[in-house]
Scaffold this motif. Structure first.
Motif, PDB file in Angstrom:
ATOM      1  N   MET A  37       0.907  -1.145   0.198  1.00 11.74           N
ATOM      2  CA  MET A  37      -0.026  -0.020  -0.006  1.00 11.74           C
ATOM      3  C   MET A  37       1.077   1.101   0.028  1.00 11.74           C
ATOM      4  O   MET A  37       0.692   2.329  -0.744  1.00 11.74           O
ATOM      5  CB  MET A  37      -1.033  -0.054   1.221  1.00 11.74           C
ATOM      6  N   ILE A  38       1.895   1.252   1.089  1.00 15.24           N
ATOM      7  CA  ILE A  38       2.858   2.432   0.893  1.00 15.24           C
ATOM      8  C   ILE A  38       3.556   2.708  -0.360  1.00 15.24           C
ATOM      9  O   ILE A  38       3.626   3.702  -0.955  1.00 15.24           O
ATOM     10  CB  ILE A  38       3.941   2.160   2.304  1.00 15.24           C
ATOM     11  N   CYS A  39       3.814   1.809  -1.049  1.00 14.83           N
ATOM     12  CA  CYS A  39       4.854   1.557  -2.264  1.00 14.83           C
ATOM     13  C   CYS A  39       3.755   2.066  -3.178  1.00 14.83           C
ATOM     14  O   CYS A  39       4.084   2.960  -4.253  1.00 14.83           O
ATOM     15  CB  CYS A  39       5.196   0.452  -2.651  1.00 14.83           C
ATOM     16  N   GLU A  40       2.531   1.765  -3.355  1.00 13.36           N
ATOM     17  CA  GLU A  40       1.842   2.171  -4.589  1.00 13.36           C
ATOM     18  C   GLU A  40       1.301   3.699  -4.325  1.00 13.36           C
ATOM     19  O   GLU A  40       1.206   4.348  -5.177  1.00 13.36           O
ATOM     20  CB  GLU A  40       0.379   1.436  -4.339  1.00 13.36           C
ATOM     21  N   SER A  41       1.294   4.286  -3.130  1.00  7.64           N
ATOM     22  CA  SER A  41       0.736   5.300  -2.873  1.00  7.64           C
ATOM     23  C   SER A  41       1.778   6.377  -3.061  1.00  7.64           C
ATOM     24  O   SER A  41       1.646   7.522  -3.606  1.00  7.64           O
ATOM     25  CB  SER A  41       0.406   5.447  -1.270  1.00  7.64           C
ATOM     26  N   ALA A  42       3.331   5.799  -2.745  1.00  9.26           N
ATOM     27  CA  ALA A  42       4.643   6.655  -2.708  1.00  9.26           C
ATOM     28  C   ALA A  42       5.028   6.639  -4.327  1.00  9.26           C
ATOM     29  O   ALA A  42       6.028   7.323  -4.800  1.00  9.26           O
ATOM     30  CB  ALA A  42       5.415   6.223  -2.006  1.00  9.26           C
ATOM     31  N   ASP A  43       4.412   5.490  -4.968  1.00  9.18           N
ATOM     32  CA  ASP A  43       4.843   5.303  -6.395  1.00  9.18           C
ATOM     33  C   ASP A  43       6.561   5.055  -6.549  1.00  9.18           C
ATOM     34  O   ASP A  43       7.251   5.343  -7.192  1.00  9.18           O
ATOM     35  CB  ASP A  43       4.677   6.647  -7.427  1.00  9.18           C
ATOM     36  N   ILE A  44       6.744   3.763  -5.496  1.00  8.86           N
ATOM     37  CA  ILE A  44       8.303   3.572  -5.516  1.00  8.86           C
ATOM     38  C   ILE A  44       7.920   2.026  -5.334  1.00  8.86           C
ATOM     39  O   ILE A  44       6.845   1.490  -5.264  1.00  8.86           O
ATOM     40  CB  ILE A  44       8.733   3.960  -4.189  1.00  8.86           C
ATOM     41  N   ASN A  45       9.006   1.257  -5.609  1.00 13.50           N
ATOM     42  CA  ASN A  45       9.114  -0.067  -5.556  1.00 13.50           C
ATOM     43  C   ASN A  45       9.424  -0.655  -4.309  1.00 13.50           C
ATOM     44  O   ASN A  45       9.870   0.120  -3.307  1.00 13.50           O
ATOM     45  CB  ASN A  45       9.825  -0.699  -6.754  1.00 13.50           C
ATOM     46  N   ARG A  46       9.075  -1.837  -3.944  1.00 11.71           N
ATOM     47  CA  ARG A  46       9.440  -2.491  -2.663  1.00 11.71           C
ATOM     48  C   ARG A  46      10.730  -2.326  -2.009  1.00 11.71           C
ATOM     49  O   ARG A  46      10.966  -2.090  -1.048  1.00 11.71           O
ATOM     50  CB  ARG A  46       8.895  -3.889  -2.655  1.00 11.71           C
ATOM     51  N   SER A  47      11.602  -2.793  -3.265  1.00  8.42           N
ATOM     52  CA  SER A  47      13.125  -2.665  -2.823  1.00  8.42           C
ATOM     53  C   SER A  47      13.686  -1.372  -2.258  1.00  8.42           C
ATOM     54  O   SER A  47      14.356  -1.026  -1.520  1.00  8.42           O
ATOM     55  CB  SER A  47      13.838  -3.162  -3.962  1.00  8.42           C
ATOM     56  N   THR A  48      13.103  -0.173  -3.012  1.00  4.93           N
ATOM     57  CA  THR A  48      13.324   1.239  -2.426  1.00  4.93           C
ATOM     58  C   THR A  48      12.682   1.381  -1.005  1.00  4.93           C
ATOM     59  O   THR A  48      13.375   1.992  -0.069  1.00  4.93           O
ATOM     60  CB  THR A  48      12.521   2.164  -3.134  1.00  4.93           C
ATOM     61  N   PHE A  49      11.441   0.905  -0.592  1.00  2.00           N
ATOM     62  CA  PHE A  49      11.202   0.907   0.754  1.00  2.00           C
ATOM     63  C   PHE A  49      11.856   0.177   1.591  1.00  2.00           C
ATOM     64  O   PHE A  49      12.436   0.759   2.647  1.00  2.00           O
ATOM     65  CB  PHE A  49       9.636   0.316   0.744  1.00  2.00           C
ATOM     66  N   TYR A  50      12.292  -1.042   1.179  1.00  3.84           N
ATOM     67  CA  TYR A  50      13.203  -1.831   2.183  1.00  3.84           C
ATOM     68  C   TYR A  50      14.428  -1.333   2.152  1.00  3.84           C
ATOM     69  O   TYR A  50      15.377  -1.587   2.989  1.00  3.84           O
ATOM     70  CB  TYR A  50      13.334  -3.373   1.663  1.00  3.84           C
ATOM     71  N   ALA A  51      15.084  -0.430   1.449  1.00  2.00           N
ATOM     72  CA  ALA A  51      16.333   0.215   1.672  1.00  2.00           C
ATOM     73  C   ALA A  51      16.522   1.213   2.461  1.00  2.00           C
ATOM     74  O   ALA A  51      17.639   1.417   3.301  1.00  2.00           O
ATOM     75  CB  ALA A  51      16.790   1.186   0.155  1.00  2.00           C
TER      76      ALA A  51
END
Length: 192
Positions: A37-51
């Motif tokens: 949900m966060i990634c879709e809202s921020a328009d980023i991929n999961r690996s960016t979040f997990y970084a």
């Protein structure tokens, strides 16, 4: 200090993640917010979040720490003084101004489903600076000290929650004076 281009991108990415997360938190409790949900809202991929974060709870924890650190700069200010029958109104005004300018953040952090760690952090900051001075001045000990501590902090936080939910219609200066009056004169102060 010169900010490197890469540092700016990291800061911007973190800001986008936090903003998206806070938007989601206005509609969902933390237990329902997913990385997807966060990634879709921020328009980023999961690996960016997990970084940047382990999971949504880690992100919430980081936001809480940053916010408490910011509040601590006001509370630990050398100009924070408690005089007899007066809480440090200018410091309360600064904290309330910060809350008003970051209303959606504070509404999320103080919401019923998310407030426990943040509220404990606020309590801890308030205890560090105010309660020892008040207890010393009033010579309170034991359970009287504990009860006053709970009453004061719970009251301030409850007032802040209502104020934030009503859209911060009262100015921070007005609210700070009201809180000070309630703390040191009680409801009797309004009937004099």
């Amino acid at each position: 200090m010169m900010v490197k281009k890469g540092d700016r991108r990291v800061q911007m990415t973190r800001r986008m993640i936090k903003e998206s997360f806070l938007e989601l938190m206005q509609d969902y409790p933390i237990s329902k917010v997913t990385v997807k949900m966060i990634c879709e809202s921020a328009d980023i991929n999961r690996s960016t979040f997990y970084a940047h974060y382990l999971n949504p709870y880690d992100l919430l924890n980081q936001i809480q720490k940053e916010t408490l650190s910011h509040i601590q700069t006001y509370i630990m200010n050398k100009h924070f003084i408690i005089e007899k029958n007066k809480v440090a109104v200018p410091t309360l005004v600064q904290v309330l101004d910060f809350a008003k300018n970051n209303r959606s953040l504070f509404r999320v952090l103080l919401s019923e489903s998310n407030s426990s760690n943040f509220q404990k952090g606020l309590e801890s900051l308030a205890n560090e600076k105010t309660m020892e001075e008040i207890a010393e001045e009033e010579r309170l000990e034991g359970s009287a000290y504990e009860y006053l501590q709970i009453f004061e902090i719970s009251g301030i936080i409850s007032i802040m929650k209502i104020w934030l939910n009503k859209g911060c219609v009262d100015e921070p200066e007005e609210l700070a004076l009201l809180i000070s009056k309630l703390l040191f004169q009680g409801i009797g102060g309004f009937y004099q």
